[in-house]
Design an enzyme around this catalytic site. Structure first.
Site, mmCIF file in Angstrom:
data_model
loop_
_atom_site.group_PDB
_atom_site.id
_atom_site.type_symbol
_atom_site.label_atom_id
_atom_site.label_comp_id
_atom_site.label_asym_id
_atom_site.label_seq_id
_atom_site.Cartn_x
_atom_site.Cartn_y
_atom_site.Cartn_z
ATOM 1 N N GLN A 199 63.539 -36.386 16.464
ATOM 2 C CA GLN A 199 64.215 -35.475 16.345
ATOM 3 C C GLN A 199 65.910 -35.516 15.462
ATOM 4 O O GLN A 199 66.649 -36.270 16.267
ATOM 5 C CB GLN A 199 64.259 -34.734 17.546
ATOM 6 C CG GLN A 199 62.732 -34.175 17.699
ATOM 7 C CD GLN A 199 62.662 -33.159 18.958
ATOM 8 O OE1 GLN A 199 61.631 -33.133 19.921
ATOM 9 N NE2 GLN A 199 63.356 -32.270 18.760
ATOM 10 N N SER A 222 63.529 -42.312 20.416
ATOM 11 C CA SER A 222 62.921 -41.090 20.926
ATOM 12 C C SER A 222 61.588 -40.901 20.338
ATOM 13 O O SER A 222 60.832 -41.789 20.950
ATOM 14 C CB SER A 222 63.535 -39.961 21.004
ATOM 15 O OG SER A 222 63.513 -39.138 21.624
ATOM 16 N N LEU A 223 61.504 -40.010 19.721
ATOM 17 C CA LEU A 223 59.987 -39.469 19.246
ATOM 18 C C LEU A 223 59.713 -40.351 18.191
ATOM 19 O O LEU A 223 58.379 -40.328 17.967
ATOM 20 C CB LEU A 223 60.584 -38.142 18.344
ATOM 21 C CG LEU A 223 58.681 -37.961 17.795
ATOM 22 C CD1 LEU A 223 58.743 -38.489 16.172
ATOM 23 C CD2 LEU A 223 57.696 -38.394 18.453
ATOM 24 N N ARG A 245 53.045 -33.240 23.378
ATOM 25 C CA ARG A 245 54.348 -34.210 24.274
ATOM 26 C C ARG A 245 54.831 -32.591 23.902
ATOM 27 O O ARG A 245 56.284 -32.157 25.010
ATOM 28 C CB ARG A 245 54.219 -35.385 24.082
ATOM 29 C CG ARG A 245 55.605 -35.881 24.171
ATOM 30 C CD ARG A 245 56.346 -37.251 23.443
ATOM 31 N NE ARG A 245 57.840 -37.468 23.358
ATOM 32 C CZ ARG A 245 58.463 -37.622 23.364
ATOM 33 N NH1 ARG A 245 58.789 -37.285 22.246
ATOM 34 N NH2 ARG A 245 59.476 -38.582 23.037
ATOM 35 N N HIS A 305 65.169 -36.269 27.323
ATOM 36 C CA HIS A 305 65.146 -37.506 27.904
ATOM 37 C C HIS A 305 66.195 -37.122 29.676
ATOM 38 O O HIS A 305 66.549 -37.928 30.291
ATOM 39 C CB HIS A 305 65.871 -38.461 27.142
ATOM 40 C CG HIS A 305 64.762 -38.462 26.161
ATOM 41 N ND1 HIS A 305 63.777 -39.176 26.226
ATOM 42 C CD2 HIS A 305 65.362 -38.131 25.113
ATOM 43 C CE1 HIS A 305 63.777 -39.623 25.017
ATOM 44 N NE2 HIS A 305 64.617 -38.477 24.138
ATOM 45 N N GLN A 349 59.587 -42.582 28.968
ATOM 46 C CA GLN A 349 60.766 -42.655 28.044
ATOM 47 C C GLN A 349 60.995 -40.728 28.768
ATOM 48 O O GLN A 349 61.701 -40.770 27.716
ATOM 49 C CB GLN A 349 60.107 -42.566 26.805
ATOM 50 C CG GLN A 349 61.339 -42.550 25.836
ATOM 51 C CD GLN A 349 60.727 -41.715 25.027
ATOM 52 O OE1 GLN A 349 59.549 -40.446 24.364
ATOM 53 N NE2 GLN A 349 60.498 -42.885 23.589
#
Length: 313
Positions: free
Chosen positions: A11, A91-92, A116, A200, A249
């Site tokens: 993102q 991340s993603l 998610r 996170h 994560q």
């Protein structure tokens, strides 16, 4: 010897018209058509004409960035681009890397990342949390800011993006306090980021439990290409360990500096950002100057990167 890795952004790399530069690659549009059919949403329209509010909503951003990364990777493959030696995603983007590596199917990953996103948004309703980038302080100073600024709320360092760039997240008021403290300690900038969830940080532990349950029903294969995970900078071949890394994560910091440095330890000479934008490329250049950082940010860049890497086995 030349050896390269692919990296996939998360993102923050979305923008209106983000796929316009790949018009010459049928694999790109085909990938978006496939994803739109799986999700029942016109992702091409979202990428081409979506408003900032639509593009920045987590439930849209996550499947959109997954689709964009896989579309560009398939365009690379359609031009007989060589296979990278390693992969990682921010991340993603870790999910994108796992699809590209063969660990997850694209059809499974699309509803997975949407779920998610929904779990994340439900865990921290819009406006409750915040996430901000702190520029110009070292890691220890940012952690000290979080300790001081929390005041009983959650405030944590969540993305170690590059030397002097750390992202903090938690309760919105705590993040605002942290930004002020960071400025007072000499930060060059402290910027609230346009994301609807404080990713996170420990506010996401409830969402992680839901994600773990969902992942239990997803088939995870041994990756054909090693993928370094954000939570521990390790690569796994076992499906249960990959699932566990994805769960951790969600509430653990993204250790991006260590990830890029690990590429170097493994002999990687080039890292290539595989998606629209150049966010990771800018970070990677500051992390390890011994690696050449490239970006497949449009069709012309893909062709140029093929020229640079095409002769490598």
């Amino acid at each position: 010897m030349t050896k390269f890795a692919f990296v996939f952004p998360g993102q923050g790399s979305q923008s209106r018209g983000m796929m316009d530069g790949y018009a010459d690659f049928s694999a790109v549009r085909d990938t978006f058509t496939e994803a739109s059919a799986v999700l029942g949403q016109d992702l091409w329209q979202l990428a081409s004409e979506g408003s900032d509010a639509e593009l920045n909503a987590t439930v849209n951003t996550q499947p959109l960035m997954l689709t964009a990364g896989i579309a560009v990777y398939r365009a690379w493959q359609s031009q007989n681009g060589p296979q990278p030696a390693m992969m990682a995603g921010h991340s993603l983007g870790e999910y994108t890397a796992l699809v590209a590596s063969g660990a997850l199917s694209f059809a499974d990953a699309l509803p997975l990342v949407r779920y998610r996103a929904q779990c994340m948004q439900q865990a921290v309703p819009e406006g409750v949390g915040g996430i901000a980038a702190i520029l110009g302080l070292d890691d220890e100073a940012v952690r000290a800011v979080c300790t001081e600024g929390a005041q009983g709320d959650v405030l944590e360092a969540v993305n170690y993006n590059s030397p002097g760039q750390v992202v903090i997240a938690g309760g919105r008021a705590a993040v605002e306090r942290g930004m002020e403290l960071a400025r007072a300690r000499g930060a060059k900038r402290a910027i609230m980021l346009p994301m609807s969830v404080p990713s996170h940080c420990s506010l996401l532990k409830g969402a992680a439990g839901q994600l773990r349950e969902y992942l239990g029903n997803i088939t995870v294969h041994t990756p054909l290409i090693p993928v370094l995970h954000n939570a521990d900078v390790a690569a796994y071949s076992d499906g249960d360990k990959i699932r566990d890394a994805l769960v951790r994560q969600l509430y653990s910091p993204v250790r991006w500096v260590e990830t890029v440095l690990e590429f170097g330890k493994q002999g990687i000479t080039h890292n290539v950002e595989c998606a629209p934008g150049r966010v990771l490329t800018g970070l990677n250049k500051r992390i390890d100057t011994n690696q050449l950082s490239l970006a497949i940010s449009d069709g012309a860049a893909l062709t140029q990167t093929l020229t640079t890497l095409g002769g490598m086995a």
